[in-house]
Motif scaffolding. Sequence first.
Motif, mmCIF file in Angstrom:
data_model
loop_
_atom_site.group_PDB
_atom_site.id
_atom_site.type_symbol
_atom_site.label_atom_id
_atom_site.label_comp_id
_atom_site.label_asym_id
_atom_site.label_seq_id
_atom_site.Cartn_x
_atom_site.Cartn_y
_atom_site.Cartn_z
ATOM 1 N N ARG A 22 3.358 14.114 8.514
ATOM 2 C CA ARG A 22 3.634 14.045 7.076
ATOM 3 C C ARG A 22 3.446 12.627 6.543
ATOM 4 O O ARG A 22 2.844 12.419 5.494
ATOM 5 C CB ARG A 22 5.061 14.512 6.793
ATOM 6 N N PHE A 23 3.926 11.615 7.271
ATOM 7 C CA PHE A 23 3.911 10.253 6.755
ATOM 8 C C PHE A 23 2.712 9.414 7.199
ATOM 9 O O PHE A 23 2.414 8.400 6.581
ATOM 10 C CB PHE A 23 5.207 9.535 7.144
ATOM 11 N N PHE A 24 2.026 9.816 8.271
ATOM 12 C CA PHE A 24 0.916 9.029 8.798
ATOM 13 C C PHE A 24 -0.333 9.879 9.028
ATOM 14 O O PHE A 24 -1.094 9.639 9.946
ATOM 15 C CB PHE A 24 1.329 8.347 10.116
ATOM 16 N N ARG A 25 -0.564 10.837 8.169
ATOM 17 C CA ARG A 25 -1.698 11.745 8.320
ATOM 18 C C ARG A 25 -3.026 10.995 8.358
ATOM 19 O O ARG A 25 -3.911 11.300 9.158
ATOM 20 C CB ARG A 25 -1.729 12.774 7.197
ATOM 21 N N GLU A 26 -3.190 9.964 7.523
ATOM 22 C CA GLU A 26 -4.468 9.237 7.493
ATOM 23 C C GLU A 26 -4.763 8.523 8.817
ATOM 24 O O GLU A 26 -5.913 8.378 9.214
ATOM 25 C CB GLU A 26 -4.532 8.253 6.324
ATOM 26 N N GLU A 27 -3.716 8.110 9.544
ATOM 27 C CA GLU A 27 -3.942 7.497 10.856
ATOM 28 C C GLU A 27 -4.394 8.540 11.878
ATOM 29 O O GLU A 27 -5.265 8.267 12.704
ATOM 30 C CB GLU A 27 -2.690 6.779 11.348
ATOM 31 N N TYR A 28 -3.820 9.710 11.849
ATOM 32 C CA TYR A 28 -4.268 10.790 12.733
ATOM 33 C C TYR A 28 -5.738 11.113 12.457
ATOM 34 O O TYR A 28 -6.545 11.242 13.380
ATOM 35 C CB TYR A 28 -3.431 12.059 12.513
ATOM 36 N N GLY A 34 -12.666 8.469 15.448
ATOM 37 C CA GLY A 34 -12.996 7.367 16.348
ATOM 38 C C GLY A 34 -12.691 5.986 15.814
ATOM 39 O O GLY A 34 -13.377 5.027 16.127
ATOM 40 N N HIS A 35 -11.644 5.856 15.005
ATOM 41 C CA HIS A 35 -11.296 4.576 14.417
ATOM 42 C C HIS A 35 -9.780 4.410 14.462
ATOM 43 O O HIS A 35 -9.042 5.331 14.177
ATOM 44 C CB HIS A 35 -11.804 4.554 12.985
ATOM 45 N N CYS A 36 -9.313 3.205 14.823
ATOM 46 C CA CYS A 36 -7.876 2.931 14.859
ATOM 47 C C CYS A 36 -7.535 1.890 13.804
ATOM 48 O O CYS A 36 -7.863 0.708 13.959
ATOM 49 C CB CYS A 36 -7.453 2.426 16.243
ATOM 50 N N PRO A 37 -6.882 2.273 12.707
ATOM 51 C CA PRO A 37 -6.550 1.326 11.650
ATOM 52 C C PRO A 37 -5.606 0.207 12.106
ATOM 53 O O PRO A 37 -5.661 -0.902 11.595
ATOM 54 C CB PRO A 37 -5.867 2.180 10.576
ATOM 55 N N ALA A 38 -4.766 0.482 13.080
ATOM 56 C CA ALA A 38 -3.826 -0.527 13.568
ATOM 57 C C ALA A 38 -4.459 -1.472 14.587
ATOM 58 O O ALA A 38 -3.856 -2.465 14.971
ATOM 59 C CB ALA A 38 -2.619 0.159 14.198
ATOM 60 N N LYS A 39 -5.669 -1.172 15.026
ATOM 61 C CA LYS A 39 -6.393 -1.976 16.020
ATOM 62 C C LYS A 39 -5.599 -2.142 17.309
ATOM 63 O O LYS A 39 -5.518 -3.206 17.884
ATOM 64 C CB LYS A 39 -6.775 -3.341 15.449
#
Length: 102
Positions: A22-28, A34-39
């Motif tokens: 619900r809160f971090f859908r865009e990270e999933y 194939g991309h990690c926003p948090a690096k």
Amino acid sequence: MKQGSLCGLGKSAANPVLSTLRFFREEYEAHLHGHCPAKKCKAFIQYQITDRCIGCTKCSQACIFQAIPPTPYQQHKIDASKCTCCDNCRTVCPIEAVVIQA
């Protein structure tokens, strides 16, 4: 799982996953592409040394996998085939010349 379980533990087992969805859908979704926003995910990042490198060899000394050959007073290069993304090189660099590329 919530509907099929008879005990309270089974009914609440899915809550952490549902909450993060619900809160971090865009990270999933970024990880699915194939991309990690948090690096932070080693599979999706690569370490590079920028042209700001002064050749102090601190990163080379800190690399326990010998992915950075020691070349004093020259810009260092990271051998991606040996690099395990342990982050030692970035943390010891005095001028922040080691960066993470996502």
